[in-house]
Design a protein around this motif. Structure first.
Motif, mmCIF file in Angstrom:
data_model
loop_
_atom_site.group_PDB
_atom_site.id
_atom_site.type_symbol
_atom_site.label_atom_id
_atom_site.label_comp_id
_atom_site.label_asym_id
_atom_site.label_seq_id
_atom_site.Cartn_x
_atom_site.Cartn_y
_atom_site.Cartn_z
ATOM 1 N N VAL A 404 31.811 -68.859 38.590
ATOM 2 C CA VAL A 404 33.004 -69.711 38.584
ATOM 3 C C VAL A 404 33.931 -69.364 37.423
ATOM 4 N N SER A 405 33.383 -68.889 36.317
ATOM 5 C CA SER A 405 34.240 -68.531 35.183
ATOM 6 C C SER A 405 35.162 -67.362 35.520
ATOM 7 N N TRP A 406 34.807 -66.556 36.518
ATOM 8 C CA TRP A 406 35.686 -65.474 36.979
ATOM 9 C C TRP A 406 36.554 -65.923 38.148
ATOM 10 N N ILE A 407 36.052 -66.839 38.972
ATOM 11 C CA ILE A 407 36.789 -67.296 40.162
ATOM 12 C C ILE A 407 37.959 -68.199 39.788
ATOM 13 N N TYR A 408 37.730 -69.118 38.874
ATOM 14 C CA TYR A 408 38.679 -70.200 38.611
ATOM 15 C C TYR A 408 40.007 -69.742 37.992
ATOM 16 N N PRO A 409 40.005 -68.944 36.915
ATOM 17 C CA PRO A 409 41.289 -68.602 36.279
ATOM 18 C C PRO A 409 42.319 -67.945 37.193
ATOM 19 N N PRO A 410 41.983 -66.969 38.054
ATOM 20 C CA PRO A 410 43.033 -66.371 38.896
ATOM 21 C C PRO A 410 43.659 -67.349 39.888
ATOM 22 N N GLU A 411 42.988 -68.475 40.143
ATOM 23 C CA GLU A 411 43.515 -69.450 41.091
ATOM 24 C C GLU A 411 44.523 -70.406 40.458
ATOM 25 N N LEU A 412 44.618 -70.415 39.148
ATOM 26 C CA LEU A 412 45.371 -71.454 38.456
ATOM 27 C C LEU A 412 46.867 -71.189 38.322
ATOM 28 N N TYR A 413 47.279 -69.907 38.405
ATOM 29 C CA TYR A 413 48.612 -69.554 37.918
ATOM 30 C C TYR A 413 49.549 -69.069 39.020
ATOM 31 N N PRO A 414 50.861 -69.230 38.817
ATOM 32 C CA PRO A 414 51.846 -68.677 39.744
ATOM 33 C C PRO A 414 51.865 -67.153 39.649
ATOM 34 N N LEU A 415 52.427 -66.521 40.689
ATOM 35 C CA LEU A 415 52.401 -65.069 40.795
ATOM 36 C C LEU A 415 53.017 -64.376 39.588
ATOM 37 N N ARG A 416 54.165 -64.872 39.123
ATOM 38 C CA ARG A 416 54.887 -64.154 38.067
ATOM 39 C C ARG A 416 54.111 -64.136 36.756
ATOM 40 N N LEU A 417 53.183 -65.087 36.575
ATOM 41 C CA LEU A 417 52.416 -65.165 35.329
ATOM 42 C C LEU A 417 50.949 -64.795 35.501
ATOM 43 N N THR A 477 45.296 -72.270 49.533
ATOM 44 C CA THR A 477 45.922 -70.981 49.283
ATOM 45 C C THR A 477 46.423 -70.975 47.838
ATOM 46 N N LEU A 478 46.704 -69.807 47.314
ATOM 47 C CA LEU A 478 47.195 -69.723 45.937
ATOM 48 C C LEU A 478 48.522 -70.451 45.785
ATOM 49 N N GLU A 479 49.306 -70.448 46.849
ATOM 50 C CA GLU A 479 50.587 -71.155 46.811
ATOM 51 C C GLU A 479 50.380 -72.666 46.863
ATOM 52 N N GLU A 480 49.352 -73.132 47.571
ATOM 53 C CA GLU A 480 49.047 -74.565 47.604
ATOM 54 C C GLU A 480 48.512 -75.050 46.257
ATOM 55 N N VAL A 481 47.766 -74.210 45.566
ATOM 56 C CA VAL A 481 47.310 -74.559 44.218
ATOM 57 C C VAL A 481 48.514 -74.759 43.299
ATOM 58 N N GLU A 482 49.504 -73.886 43.442
ATOM 59 C CA GLU A 482 50.729 -74.018 42.659
ATOM 60 C C GLU A 482 51.401 -75.355 42.936
ATOM 61 N N SER A 483 51.455 -75.751 44.199
ATOM 62 C CA SER A 483 52.066 -77.031 44.568
ATOM 63 C C SER A 483 51.286 -78.203 43.974
ATOM 64 N N MET A 484 49.955 -78.105 43.947
ATOM 65 C CA MET A 484 49.119 -79.171 43.390
ATOM 66 C C MET A 484 49.459 -79.412 41.915
ATOM 67 N N PHE A 485 49.632 -78.324 41.171
ATOM 68 C CA PHE A 485 49.905 -78.465 39.743
ATOM 69 C C PHE A 485 51.333 -78.940 39.461
ATOM 70 N N THR A 486 52.259 -78.675 40.362
ATOM 71 C CA THR A 486 53.647 -79.067 40.123
ATOM 72 C C THR A 486 53.976 -80.440 40.703
ATOM 73 N N THR A 487 53.014 -81.074 41.372
ATOM 74 C CA THR A 487 53.202 -82.427 41.896
ATOM 75 C C THR A 487 52.746 -83.438 40.850
ATOM 76 N N PRO A 488 53.592 -84.385 40.456
ATOM 77 C CA PRO A 488 53.215 -85.353 39.411
ATOM 78 C C PRO A 488 52.013 -86.198 39.823
ATOM 79 N N GLY A 489 51.263 -86.682 38.824
ATOM 80 C CA GLY A 489 50.166 -87.611 39.066
ATOM 81 C C GLY A 489 48.826 -86.961 39.357
#
Length: 540
Positions: A404-417, A477-489
């Motif tokens: 999980v320490s290798w799986i989790y970080p690539p899922e957290l960030y937007p493409l440009r970063l 999806t990686l794009e849905e993860v991005e939406s999760m982090f940018t949604t308040p609450g």
């Protein structure tokens, strides 16, 4: 197309050879540092009355061990620039070349300084590969398989450890310098294989899109996800999501490391960094790199010590399989919480057993090894308890924090970063790996069994941190993860795995292969021969 391999599992098998290189280094050092051939060649602490060499001082051995993670820290940081410039595939190839250079220096060493330099160069390679291989396979994989294929990085590490440990063990029967030069030279073979095979792999479609190579990106998505069907609904949906994300990010300034510490992004940056930091502070470094010291204190010597040490490497390989099979259904939070809790128990148990039944070793340590500073030889059952808790600790780490320490970080960030963010996260792993490699030998010598209590406290702290701060990313999806982090609450403890969601999303591509048509939830049919794009709204 310039690539020949499109099956995601074959792509992953090739890419994670980079992870195996890290495993080779761990195991070779672990197996070699206890041999008389190594100790006598790099001897600094004299010879005892039994004719046994003491080897390097504990401080210098810590420096030798720490040189590789020190280089890895540098390699991980520069990998963000390398991957943005050369692509994910090019970064992997550069890492394999650097590994061969470092290994050549290491296996030809004639002093500690040369050994440290070679291991530092090896570390630069491992830093690049450990940061960019997870990014590469994460950007190629379907969401329902992403945890599985990124977790294969950890499985490759465990295989690398196991294979190289037995190679080094076999070489320990060779006379003189050959005992350690041979395994360190053989490390170059898989790196050369990785370099050659990478030419057959596709580039990341998300990196291609970022470079405006849209036709190539479309070809890769179709080949990897839909057997070449460019109009499969999942391919079209993912392509559109990538297009939308790239266009959105293009409206922002070019990515830099400073962007990771601005505004809401700081929260995600801390998650990625602490995932890797905590994975080191579990104490797995103690159990892997310096296991021969631990078992030496439990009364094992010579070949018996090496064989007993190798059992934990077998456990590591076997237990990691559980993660590969179930990690996308288990998610990320649950394995992290369960793993840290169990490891805390076994760390405290080991410390308690040593404190209760052991005694300080004679000056100079058991078997003339200063790090073996605690003696359990008068309590054989307690010694077996330490060995058992060590095996159980490894069995707890292998299917949880390891992958999980290798799986989790690539899922957290937007493409440009993503490239730079994962590089920064991985660098956190290596700087703490460096510190622990340096700290553990003197710790065993000076604070003895209390070393286990330190790591037990860390395991407790990470359990609390994960529960309150780490949201679930599995089943998105990686794009849905991005939406999760940018949604308040966002409340991490209320997030759940959405495995069935992504399986439904991907089912369209599977059905189109079987039926020759694309069927969406609204009942629209699109002939597979067309290149018409399907909107995001047509697929769940």
């Amino acid at each position: 197309m310039g690539y020949k391999i499109t099956n995601i599992y074959v792509i992953t098998t090739v890419a994670v050879i980079g992870g195996a290189l890290f495993g080779f280094d761990i195991a070779s050092m672990s197996a070699i540092l206890g041999t008389q051939q190594y100790k006598c060649f790099f001897n600094q602490t004299g010879v005892n009355d039994k004719g046994q060499c003491g080897g390097p001082t504990s401080a210098n051995q810590g420096g030798i061990s720490a040189a590789m993670p020190g280089g890895s820290w540098v390699g991980a940081l520069i990998s963000g620039f390398v991957t943005d410039w050369m692509g994910r595939r090019g970064a992997i190839q550069s890492g394999s070349v650097i590994w061969c250079i470092g290994s050549a220096i290491v296996c030809s060493s004639f002093g500690i300084a040369q050994l440290v330099v070679g291991r530092f160069i090896n570390g630069i390679s491992v830093g690049i590969l450990s940061a960019q291989v997870p990014v590469y396979v994460a950007e190629l994989a379907q969401p329902s398989k992403r945890g599985q294929v990124v977790g294969a990085q950890q499985w490759a590490i465990t295989w690398g450890i196991l294979i190289m440990f037995y190679v080094s063990y076999g070489c320990s029967f060779l006379a003189g310098e050959k005992a350690w030069r041979t395994p360190w030279g053989l490390q170059m073979v898989p790196a050369a294989l990785l370099f050659a095979l990478t030419f057959l792999l596709p580039e990341s479609p998300r990196w291609l899109a970022k470079k405006d190579r849209w036709e190539e990106a479309h070809n890769v998505l179709a080949s990897v996800h839909a057997k070449g069907d460019h109009s499969a609904p999942f391919v079209q949906t993912e392509l559109q999501e990538i297009r939308d994300m790239v266009e959105f990010e293009r409206q922002n300034k070019d990515a830099s490391y400073l962007d990771l510490f601005k505004g809401p992004m700081l929260y995600r940056t801390h998650l990625g960094m602490f995932t890797q930091i905590w994975s080191q502070l579990t104490g797995m470094n103690v159990m892997m790199l310096y296991i021969t010291y631990v078992f030496g204190m439990a009364g094992l010597t010579g070949n018996a010590n090496l064989v007993a040490s190798s059992i934990q490497y077998v456990i590591n390989v076997v237990m990691t399989i559980l993660a590969l099979l179930f990690i996308d259904r288990w998610g990320r939070r649950t394995p992290l919480l369960v793993g840290s809790t169990l490891m805390m128990i076994f760390m405290f148990a080991n410390g308690g057993i040593m404190a209760s039944y052991g005694k300080p070793a004679p000056p100079g340590g058991l078997n003339n090894t200063p790090e073996q500073s605690w003696d359990l030889s008068d309590a054989p059952m307690a010694a077996k308890g330490v060995i058992a808790c060590t095996y159980l600790f490894v069995a707890s780490y292998a299917p949880t924090w390891g992958p999980v320490s290798w799986i989790y970080p690539p899922e957290l960030y937007p493409l440009r970063l993503r490239g730079k963010a994962v590089a920064l996260s991985t660098s956190s792993n290596w700087i703490f790996n460096f510190a622990l490699s340096y700290f553990v030998p003197p710790a065993f010598e000076n604070i003895k069994w209390k070393t286990y209590l330190v790591f037990g406290v860390f395991c407790f702290a990470m359990t609390v941190h994960v529960f309150f701060a780490f949201p679930e990313t599995a089943g998105k999806t990686l794009e849905e993860v991005e939406s999760m982090f940018t949604t308040p609450g966002l409340k991490p403890w209320k997030t759940t795995v959405q495995y069935q969601h992504v399986r439904k999303l991907e089912q369209g591509a599977i059905q189109s292969d079987k039926l020759g048509d694309i069927h969406t939830e609204e009942g629209n049919f699109v002939p597979t021969s067309t290149e018409k794009e399907t909107s995001v709204s047509q697929v769940e």
